[in-house]
Design a protein around this motif. Sequence first.
Motif, PDB file in Angstrom:
ATOM      1  N   ASP A  32       0.823  -1.208   0.000  1.00  0.00           N
ATOM      2  CA  ASP A  32       0.000   0.000   0.000  1.00  0.00           C
ATOM      3  C   ASP A  32       0.858   1.260   0.000  1.00  0.00           C
ATOM      4  OD1 ASP A  32      -2.159  -1.665   0.004  1.00  0.00           O
ATOM      5  OD2 ASP A  32      -2.806  -1.211   2.050  1.00  0.00           O
ATOM      6  N   GLN A  33       1.989   1.235   0.701  1.00  0.00           N
ATOM      7  CA  GLN A  33       2.901   2.386   0.688  1.00  0.00           C
ATOM      8  C   GLN A  33       3.426   2.660  -0.715  1.00  0.00           C
ATOM      9  OE1 GLN A  33       6.007   1.608   3.536  1.00  0.00           O
ATOM     10  NE2 GLN A  33       4.633   1.662   5.298  1.00  0.00           N
ATOM     11  N   ILE A  34       3.822   1.600  -1.419  1.00  0.00           N
ATOM     12  CA  ILE A  34       4.336   1.767  -2.791  1.00  0.00           C
ATOM     13  C   ILE A  34       3.238   2.283  -3.706  1.00  0.00           C
ATOM     14  CG2 ILE A  34       5.263   0.525  -4.783  1.00  0.00           C
ATOM     15  CD1 ILE A  34       6.680  -1.354  -2.796  1.00  0.00           C
ATOM     16  N   SER A  35       2.040   1.742  -3.567  1.00  0.00           N
ATOM     17  CA  SER A  35       0.916   2.201  -4.389  1.00  0.00           C
ATOM     18  C   SER A  35       0.595   3.669  -4.137  1.00  0.00           C
ATOM     19  CB  SER A  35      -0.326   1.343  -4.118  1.00  0.00           C
ATOM     20  OG  SER A  35      -0.117   0.009  -4.510  1.00  0.00           O
ATOM     21  N   GLU A  36       0.554   4.060  -2.873  1.00  0.00           N
ATOM     22  CA  GLU A  36       0.276   5.459  -2.540  1.00  0.00           C
ATOM     23  C   GLU A  36       1.365   6.380  -3.081  1.00  0.00           C
ATOM     24  OE1 GLU A  36      -2.215   6.948  -1.249  1.00  0.00           O
ATOM     25  OE2 GLU A  36      -3.431   5.327  -0.398  1.00  0.00           O
ATOM     26  N   HIS A  37       2.617   5.934  -2.993  1.00  0.00           N
ATOM     27  CA  HIS A  37       3.740   6.766  -3.439  1.00  0.00           C
ATOM     28  C   HIS A  37       3.722   6.972  -4.952  1.00  0.00           C
ATOM     29  CE1 HIS A  37       7.708   8.571  -3.507  1.00  0.00           C
ATOM     30  NE2 HIS A  37       8.080   7.695  -4.428  1.00  0.00           N
ATOM     31  N   HIS A  38       3.482   5.902  -5.710  1.00  0.00           N
ATOM     32  CA  HIS A  38       3.581   5.999  -7.170  1.00  0.00           C
ATOM     33  C   HIS A  38       2.253   6.289  -7.858  1.00  0.00           C
ATOM     34  CE1 HIS A  38       7.775   4.876  -7.274  1.00  0.00           C
ATOM     35  NE2 HIS A  38       7.539   3.773  -6.602  1.00  0.00           N
ATOM     36  N   PHE A  39       1.132   5.908  -7.233  1.00  0.00           N
ATOM     37  CA  PHE A  39      -0.162   6.053  -7.907  1.00  0.00           C
ATOM     38  C   PHE A  39      -1.172   6.866  -7.105  1.00  0.00           C
ATOM     39  CE2 PHE A  39       1.760   2.049  -9.345  1.00  0.00           C
ATOM     40  CZ  PHE A  39       1.874   2.331 -10.704  1.00  0.00           C
ATOM     41  N   SER A  40      -0.747   7.339  -5.942  1.00  0.00           N
ATOM     42  CA  SER A  40      -1.576   8.204  -5.100  1.00  0.00           C
ATOM     43  C   SER A  40      -2.892   7.548  -4.693  1.00  0.00           C
ATOM     44  CB  SER A  40      -1.863   9.533  -5.823  1.00  0.00           C
ATOM     45  OG  SER A  40      -0.657  10.174  -6.158  1.00  0.00           O
ATOM     46  N   LYS A  41      -2.884   6.227  -4.594  1.00  0.00           N
ATOM     47  CA  LYS A  41      -4.078   5.519  -4.147  1.00  0.00           C
ATOM     48  C   LYS A  41      -3.707   4.093  -3.754  1.00  0.00           C
ATOM     49  CE  LYS A  41      -5.423   4.057  -8.821  1.00  0.00           C
ATOM     50  NZ  LYS A  41      -6.499   4.086  -9.841  1.00  0.00           N
ATOM     51  N   ARG A  42      -4.577   3.493  -3.001  1.00  0.00           N
ATOM     52  CA  ARG A  42      -4.421   2.081  -2.650  1.00  0.00           C
ATOM     53  C   ARG A  42      -5.015   1.243  -3.769  1.00  0.00           C
ATOM     54  NH1 ARG A  42      -7.206  -2.145  -0.429  1.00  0.00           N
ATOM     55  NH2 ARG A  42      -6.034  -3.472   1.032  1.00  0.00           N
ATOM     56  N   LEU A  43      -4.332   0.172  -4.167  1.00  0.00           N
ATOM     57  CA  LEU A  43      -4.822  -0.719  -5.218  1.00  0.00           C
ATOM     58  C   LEU A  43      -5.459  -1.949  -4.588  1.00  0.00           C
ATOM     59  CD1 LEU A  43      -1.821  -0.377  -7.703  1.00  0.00           C
ATOM     60  CD2 LEU A  43      -4.004   0.848  -7.697  1.00  0.00           C
ATOM     61  N   GLU A  44      -6.568  -2.381  -5.160  1.00  0.00           N
ATOM     62  CA  GLU A  44      -7.408  -3.396  -4.520  1.00  0.00           C
ATOM     63  C   GLU A  44      -7.040  -4.832  -4.887  1.00  0.00           C
ATOM     64  OE1 GLU A  44      -9.613  -2.623  -2.290  1.00  0.00           O
ATOM     65  OE2 GLU A  44      -9.327  -0.458  -2.541  1.00  0.00           O
ATOM     66  N   HIS A  45      -6.261  -5.021  -5.940  1.00  0.00           N
ATOM     67  CA  HIS A  45      -5.942  -6.367  -6.430  1.00  0.00           C
ATOM     68  C   HIS A  45      -4.431  -6.534  -6.455  1.00  0.00           C
ATOM     69  CE1 HIS A  45      -6.265  -9.392 -10.087  1.00  0.00           C
ATOM     70  NE2 HIS A  45      -5.577  -9.874  -9.080  1.00  0.00           N
ATOM     71  N   ILE A  46      -3.911  -7.618  -5.873  1.00  0.00           N
ATOM     72  CA  ILE A  46      -2.487  -7.912  -6.002  1.00  0.00           C
ATOM     73  C   ILE A  46      -2.315  -9.375  -6.432  1.00  0.00           C
ATOM     74  CG2 ILE A  46      -1.939  -6.268  -4.155  1.00  0.00           C
ATOM     75  CD1 ILE A  46      -0.949  -8.710  -2.511  1.00  0.00           C
ATOM     76  N   GLN A  47      -1.120  -9.661  -6.930  1.00  0.00           N
ATOM     77  CA  GLN A  47      -0.781 -11.028  -7.324  1.00  0.00           C
ATOM     78  C   GLN A  47       0.424 -11.499  -6.515  1.00  0.00           C
ATOM     79  OE1 GLN A  47       1.171 -12.912 -11.250  1.00  0.00           O
ATOM     80  NE2 GLN A  47      -0.867 -12.057 -11.601  1.00  0.00           N
ATOM     81  N   VAL A  48       0.382 -12.754  -6.088  1.00  0.00           N
ATOM     82  CA  VAL A  48       1.493 -13.348  -5.347  1.00  0.00           C
ATOM     83  C   VAL A  48       2.119 -14.434  -6.211  1.00  0.00           C
ATOM     84  CG1 VAL A  48       2.217 -14.545  -3.256  1.00  0.00           C
ATOM     85  CG2 VAL A  48       0.351 -12.870  -3.159  1.00  0.00           C
ATOM     86  N   ASP A  49       3.441 -14.385  -6.317  1.00  0.00           N
ATOM     87  CA  ASP A  49       4.189 -15.339  -7.128  1.00  0.00           C
ATOM     88  C   ASP A  49       5.047 -16.197  -6.206  1.00  0.00           C
ATOM     89  OD1 ASP A  49       5.554 -16.706  -9.102  1.00  0.00           O
ATOM     90  OD2 ASP A  49       6.779 -14.996  -9.726  1.00  0.00           O
ATOM     91  N   CYS A  50       4.771 -17.507  -6.193  1.00  0.00           N
ATOM     92  CA  CYS A  50       5.559 -18.436  -5.373  1.00  0.00           C
ATOM     93  C   CYS A  50       5.402 -19.836  -5.938  1.00  0.00           C
ATOM     94  CB  CYS A  50       5.102 -18.389  -3.910  1.00  0.00           C
ATOM     95  SG  CYS A  50       5.989 -19.555  -2.830  1.00  0.00           S
ATOM     96  N   ASP A  51       6.506 -20.525  -6.169  1.00  0.00           N
ATOM     97  CA  ASP A  51       6.460 -21.911  -6.619  1.00  0.00           C
ATOM     98  C   ASP A  51       6.510 -22.800  -5.378  1.00  0.00           C
ATOM     99  OD1 ASP A  51       6.486 -24.234  -8.023  1.00  0.00           O
ATOM    100  OD2 ASP A  51       8.499 -23.976  -8.874  1.00  0.00           O
ATOM    101  N   TRP A  52       5.357 -22.919  -4.714  1.00  0.00           N
ATOM    102  CA  TRP A  52       5.316 -23.604  -3.437  1.00  0.00           C
ATOM    103  C   TRP A  52       5.626 -25.102  -3.584  1.00  0.00           C
ATOM    104  CZ3 TRP A  52       0.827 -22.462  -6.149  1.00  0.00           C
ATOM    105  CH2 TRP A  52      -0.075 -23.520  -6.352  1.00  0.00           C
ATOM    106  N   THR A  53       6.026 -25.693  -2.485  1.00  0.00           N
ATOM    107  CA  THR A  53       6.393 -27.108  -2.442  1.00  0.00           C
ATOM    108  C   THR A  53       5.536 -27.818  -1.393  1.00  0.00           C
ATOM    109  OG1 THR A  53       8.067 -26.812  -0.719  1.00  0.00           O
ATOM    110  CG2 THR A  53       8.778 -26.476  -3.016  1.00  0.00           C
TER     111      THR A  53
END
Length: 342
Positions: A127-148
């Motif tokens: 949320d800090q990065i979103s506020e800094h670069h886009f001046s708003k909170r973004l509602e959708h995120i993606q998580v990348d992990c090749d879980w085992t």
Amino acid sequence: MPFLNHTEQMQRILLVMGGLLMLLSCEQQSKPEIAFYHWKARAQYSNSIKQTLEEVKAKRIFLHYFDVDDVANPSRTNDGLYPVYVLREVDSAYKNYDIIPVVFITNEAIKKSDVVALADRIHKLTDQISEHHFSKRLEHIQVDCDWTPSTREKYFELLTELKKYYQLSATIRLHQIKYPKETGVPPVDEGVLMLYNMGKLDDDNNNSILESKTVADYINAESSYPMELQLALPVFSQMVVKNKANEIRLINHVDKAAFTSESAYFEKIGENLYGVKQDTLFHSFYLTPGFKIKLERVKTEEILNAYQMIKKSQLKIKGVIFYHLDDEIVNNVDIRTLAEQL
């Protein structure tokens, strides 16, 4: 055959036109929506990138925000998990696109984590990065992990915690499509099937980025998955550098100019495989005789063959995400033509 009266003629014409419109509509609907990953610390917006996004009508960018990795020894007050490769600069032009933050998490980080605390830290930094670069909170995120199998339970718990803050998508690998009962299905709203980085880097005879014959080992006409998927396709190239101890480093992009027949430093020893003839500094790597370099690029035909295998399966594909958005790539790959053939 009797002549048709005016009313009958108009009815025939309307039926034909209606059929044509339905066919055109189906054809348009069958075209996947195109999006891009961006995976660099500085999200620049050059004329080449602008033109590529416009040509394929891409409106969505999956923007890598940071990795979570195990980088320090834990202590009483510190678990050793830190964000690395954090997004630093974003051109203001990206405010005109639908931005989906992407967070990559290593299995080592999952193993050491307090799931609730890590989810809280991820959402606060995101949320800090979103506020800094886009001046708003973004509602959708993606998580990348090749879980085992050893990280599956904690990783799925982490995703469940993150769903308290966001609409959530997660990356899925081919083996997780083939063996969903064994690997589990992540508790997210949408998946992204990663159709690249599927081979062995140390195999001199195969392309580790993508080979359709490898896809065929995992996907057939009966393949299905219990959620909708985006399909991530590779448009990048790389050089795999292997030293005499078989240790591997990767160099982004293929430097074709270095591997001419007149080269004083490299000699061709196989298909897309070169040996080092004499000491040289190459893309910040010091190379000596005995090192090998494998050039890896994916032909359009190979991408399309793999794509058709997916299309003929029972998988529910919503759209395509090209990996990734970069000047070197968009200037050397005809992405528009590739997108038109999907």
